[in-house]
Design a protein around this motif. Structure first.
Motif, short mmCIF file in Angstrom:
data_model
loop_
_atom_site.label_atom_id
_atom_site.label_comp_id
_atom_site.label_asym_id
_atom_site.label_seq_id
_atom_site.Cartn_x
_atom_site.Cartn_y
_atom_site.Cartn_z
N PRO A 148 5.06 10.79 -4.14
CA PRO A 148 4.11 11.65 -4.85
C PRO A 148 2.68 11.37 -4.42
O PRO A 148 2.32 10.24 -4.05
N GLY A 149 1.88 12.41 -4.47
CA GLY A 149 0.47 12.27 -4.13
C GLY A 149 0.12 12.62 -2.70
O GLY A 149 -1.06 12.77 -2.37
N THR A 150 1.13 12.79 -1.85
CA THR A 150 0.84 13.05 -0.44
C THR A 150 0.02 14.32 -0.26
O THR A 150 -0.93 14.37 0.53
N GLU A 151 0.37 15.36 -1.02
CA GLU A 151 -0.34 16.63 -0.89
C GLU A 151 -1.78 16.54 -1.37
O GLU A 151 -2.63 17.37 -1.00
N GLU A 154 -3.25 11.21 -1.36
CA GLU A 154 -3.08 9.96 -2.08
C GLU A 154 -1.66 9.46 -1.86
O GLU A 154 -0.84 10.12 -1.21
N GLY A 155 -1.35 8.29 -2.41
CA GLY A 155 0.01 7.78 -2.38
C GLY A 155 0.32 6.92 -1.17
O GLY A 155 -0.53 6.65 -0.33
N PRO A 156 1.58 6.44 -1.07
CA PRO A 156 1.94 5.45 -0.06
C PRO A 156 1.87 5.93 1.38
O PRO A 156 1.61 5.12 2.28
N VAL A 157 2.10 7.21 1.63
CA VAL A 157 2.05 7.69 3.01
C VAL A 157 0.62 7.64 3.53
O VAL A 157 0.36 7.17 4.64
N GLU A 174 6.54 2.89 2.05
CA GLU A 174 7.57 2.61 1.05
C GLU A 174 7.35 3.53 -0.15
O GLU A 174 6.29 3.53 -0.77
N GLY A 175 8.37 4.32 -0.46
CA GLY A 175 8.27 5.26 -1.57
C GLY A 175 9.02 4.77 -2.80
O GLY A 175 9.36 3.60 -2.93
N GLU A 176 9.29 5.68 -3.70
CA GLU A 176 9.99 5.34 -4.94
C GLU A 176 11.48 5.13 -4.68
O GLU A 176 12.04 5.66 -3.72
#
Length: 223
Positions: A148-151, A154-157, A174-176
């Motif tokens: 979540p948050g990539t769009e 934000e987030g892990p990516v 590393e994701g959920e």
């Protein structure tokens, strides 16, 4: 006829050299991206900053046994004619391989999505995925909503990409729920890029390789 696959085994052999017509030379070296968990064995390749989490990208029709598989990038170091190697070499990700079996590939076929038919391709055409943010990736189909948050940038990516620094532009996010994503910059940038499946003499899947058209590598001239 459709595009013919080059010798991708050579692209992941340390020290493999190539050159362009303008005199620029390149040397390839494999770089480990990470070990990718594939709980369903259904592989997705796409631009993560455009497609991840949208549900718009389908996995390839060819699946592998669920498990964990290493992902490697073939990184090209480029040198212009007359230039001396410097402390910050010019590098590009030439290709990326998801290694399924430690066996040599004896033939190659295009990785296809449902509904794609190679018989419909014209001369030197291929099926591939579109890159609009200069980045590609591999992940399991079940991981599409695990980042979540990539769009929203934000987030892990995004965090994994931004942590790359000055090294080869490969990263592992590393994701959920234990999901992972192997990411990498796409050669010279945006475009459309094919993924190939390598099979051994018995027809078993050896690897998936995305080619970013950086290294014009043919057969080994010493063979």
């Amino acid at each position: 006829m459709p595009m013919t696959a080059p010798d991708y085994t050579r692209m992941f052999t340390p020290g493999t050299a190539f050159s362009y017509e303008n005199g620029t030379t390149g040397t390839l070296a494999p770089v480990e991206v990470g070990e990718l968990a594939l709980p369903t064995g259904r592989i997705v390749a796409c631009d993560p900053f455009v497609n991840l989490g949208t549900g718009d990208v389908q996995p390839f029709t060819v699946e592998v046994a669920p498990g964990r598989y290493p992902v490697q990038a073939a990184v090209a170091t480029l040198l212009r004619p007359g230039a001396e190697p410097g402390p910050r070499p010019h590098t590009r990700v030439a290709a990326v391989r998801l290694l399924v079996r430690a066996e040599p590939a004896t033939f190659w076929e295009l990785a296809l999505l449902p509904g794609q038919d190679p018989a419909e391709l014209g001369e030197d055409e291929f099926f591939g995925y579109d890159v609009d943010a200069g980045t590609g990736c591999f992940y399991d189909a079940s991981a599409d909503s695990a980042f979540p948050g990539t769009e929203d940038e934000e987030g892990p990516v995004w965090a994994a990409m931004e942590a790359v620094g000055d090294g080869p532009a490969v990263f592992f996010a590393e994701g959920e729920d234990g999901h992972g994503l192997a990411g990498f910059t796409s050669g010279w940038g945006d475009g459309s890029y094919p993924t190939w499946i390598g099979r051994d003499a018995a027809g078993e899947v050896v690897c998936f390789v995305t080619d970013f058209f950086v290294a014009p590598v043919g057969p080994d001239p010493s063979a």
